[in-house]
Design a protein around this motif. Structure first.
Motif, short mmCIF file in Angstrom:
data_model
loop_
_atom_site.label_atom_id
_atom_site.label_comp_id
_atom_site.label_asym_id
_atom_site.label_seq_id
_atom_site.Cartn_x
_atom_site.Cartn_y
_atom_site.Cartn_z
N HIS A 162 0.81 -1.21 0.00
CA HIS A 162 0.00 0.00 0.00
C HIS A 162 0.84 1.26 0.00
O HIS A 162 0.40 2.30 -0.47
CB HIS A 162 -0.93 0.03 1.21
N SER B 36 -4.51 8.23 -0.89
CA SER B 36 -5.76 8.01 -0.17
C SER B 36 -5.96 6.53 0.15
O SER B 36 -6.80 6.18 0.97
CB SER B 36 -6.92 8.52 -1.02
N TRP C 119 -6.66 2.77 0.89
CA TRP C 119 -7.84 1.93 0.98
C TRP C 119 -9.13 2.74 1.08
O TRP C 119 -10.17 2.34 0.59
CB TRP C 119 -7.68 0.97 2.16
N GLN C 120 -9.05 3.93 1.71
CA GLN C 120 -10.27 4.72 1.91
C GLN C 120 -10.93 5.06 0.57
O GLN C 120 -12.16 4.99 0.44
CB GLN C 120 -9.96 6.01 2.68
N ALA C 121 -10.12 5.39 -0.43
CA ALA C 121 -10.68 5.73 -1.74
C ALA C 121 -11.39 4.52 -2.34
O ALA C 121 -12.47 4.63 -2.93
CB ALA C 121 -9.58 6.22 -2.68
N ALA D 60 -12.65 2.04 -0.62
CA ALA D 60 -13.84 1.76 0.20
C ALA D 60 -15.00 2.69 -0.19
O ALA D 60 -16.15 2.24 -0.30
CB ALA D 60 -13.50 1.91 1.68
N ASP D 61 -14.72 3.97 -0.41
CA ASP D 61 -15.78 4.92 -0.79
C ASP D 61 -16.40 4.51 -2.12
O ASP D 61 -17.62 4.52 -2.29
CB ASP D 61 -15.22 6.34 -0.91
N SER D 62 -15.53 4.13 -3.04
CA SER D 62 -15.99 3.74 -4.37
C SER D 62 -16.78 2.43 -4.29
O SER D 62 -17.81 2.25 -4.96
CB SER D 62 -14.73 3.62 -5.24
N ASN E 256 -18.50 1.45 -1.71
CA ASN E 256 -19.81 1.77 -1.14
C ASN E 256 -20.78 2.21 -2.22
O ASN E 256 -21.96 1.85 -2.20
CB ASN E 256 -19.69 2.89 -0.09
#
Ligand SMILES: Cc1cc2nc3c(=O)[nH]c(=O)nc-3n(C[C@H](O)[C@H](O)[C@H](O)COP(=O)(O)O)c2cc1C
Length: 225
Positions: A96, A102, A104-106, A108-110, A112
């Motif tokens: 990573h 950004s 994993w968060q990016a 995860a948002d995508s 979702n």
């Protein structure tokens, strides 16, 4: 002389552009435009050119376009994603540090967003491979031959799709309910292994960028590890 429809659908990408800009598309899947079957067949014809063990061509591609079937499959996918009893794939070895800031968060948002719209995506494609029996999946060498005889074809499909303006994303959560998905799709569970679930839709805009990846010198080994 007019060119055939399939050619007019093709984006003008070089091979290197195609290979470096075929992204996991989630937010930019256009759920409002139907995808003609002919385009899916063209992409599948190209996928069938992929290498595969002994040219046995044990692959099958199930395209789910019926709204009720899509909803049912999307529900299994959603359950598979959030099911606390499903096997958890904690990252283990990962690089990573070399990926987007950004991280994993990016993703995860995508993800979702995909969770919310999955049943509206016009095509959910489930690539499969036929096996003698599921016991073949126990042995790593046999497994390599099995996955290796279908996953290149799936990626070829995704590249062909991108070159025509379609977006795709490799996903696997519904495999936590593979048996139920087999029943839903009417396919023989014991001898047909589902590999993924690939949402397919026209992309919103056609520009995609190369992703950040690990410097090549970090992953290449010459002559020995
Ligand atoms: C084996 C495999 C499983 C994946 N599973 C999912 C998934 O379940 N859901 C999802 O949204 N993306 C999934 N992806 C897509 C990855 O998240 C994506 O390829 C990665 O973040 C890199 O992004 P990029 O392909 O746009 O470069 C998967 C990819 C692979 C190869």
């Amino acid at each position: 002389m007019s060119r055939p429809e399939t050619h007019r659908l093709t984006l003008d990408l070089t091979t290197d552009e195609l290979l470096s800009t075929t992204r996991a598309v989630r937010r930019r899947l256009d759920v409002t435009r139907p995808v003609p079957r002919e385009v899916l067949l063209d992409c599948t014809r190209l996928a069938q050119q992929a290498p595969n063990g002994r040219n046995r061509q044990r692959w099958d591609f199930v395209f789910v376009t019926d709204p009720a079937q899509r909803r049912a499959l999307a529900d299994l996918w959603r359950r598979g994603l959030v099911d606390p009893t499903a096997p958890q794939h904690h990252d283990g070895p990962a690089r990573h540090a070399f990926t987007a800031q950004s991280g994993w968060q990016a993703i995860a948002d995508s993800l979702n967003h995909l969770f919310d719209i999955l049943d509206q995506v016009p095509v959910l494609m489930v690539p499969c491979i036929q096996v003698g029996s599921r016991a073949e999946l126990d042995d790593p060498a046999t497994q390599a031959g099995t996955w290796g005889s279908v996953l290149p074809a799936v990626w070829s499909f995704m590249l062909a799709a991108r070159s025509r303006g379609l977006g795709t994303v490799w996903t696997t959560p519904h495999l936590n309910y593979e048996r139920q998905a087999a029943t839903l799709l009417g396919l023989p569970y014991e001898t047909t292994v589902q590999c993924a679930l690939i949402p397919v839709a026209w992309t919103i805009g056609t520009q995609f960028r190369p992703a950040r990846r690990v410097p090549v010198t970090e992953v290449v080994h010459w002559d020995r590890w």
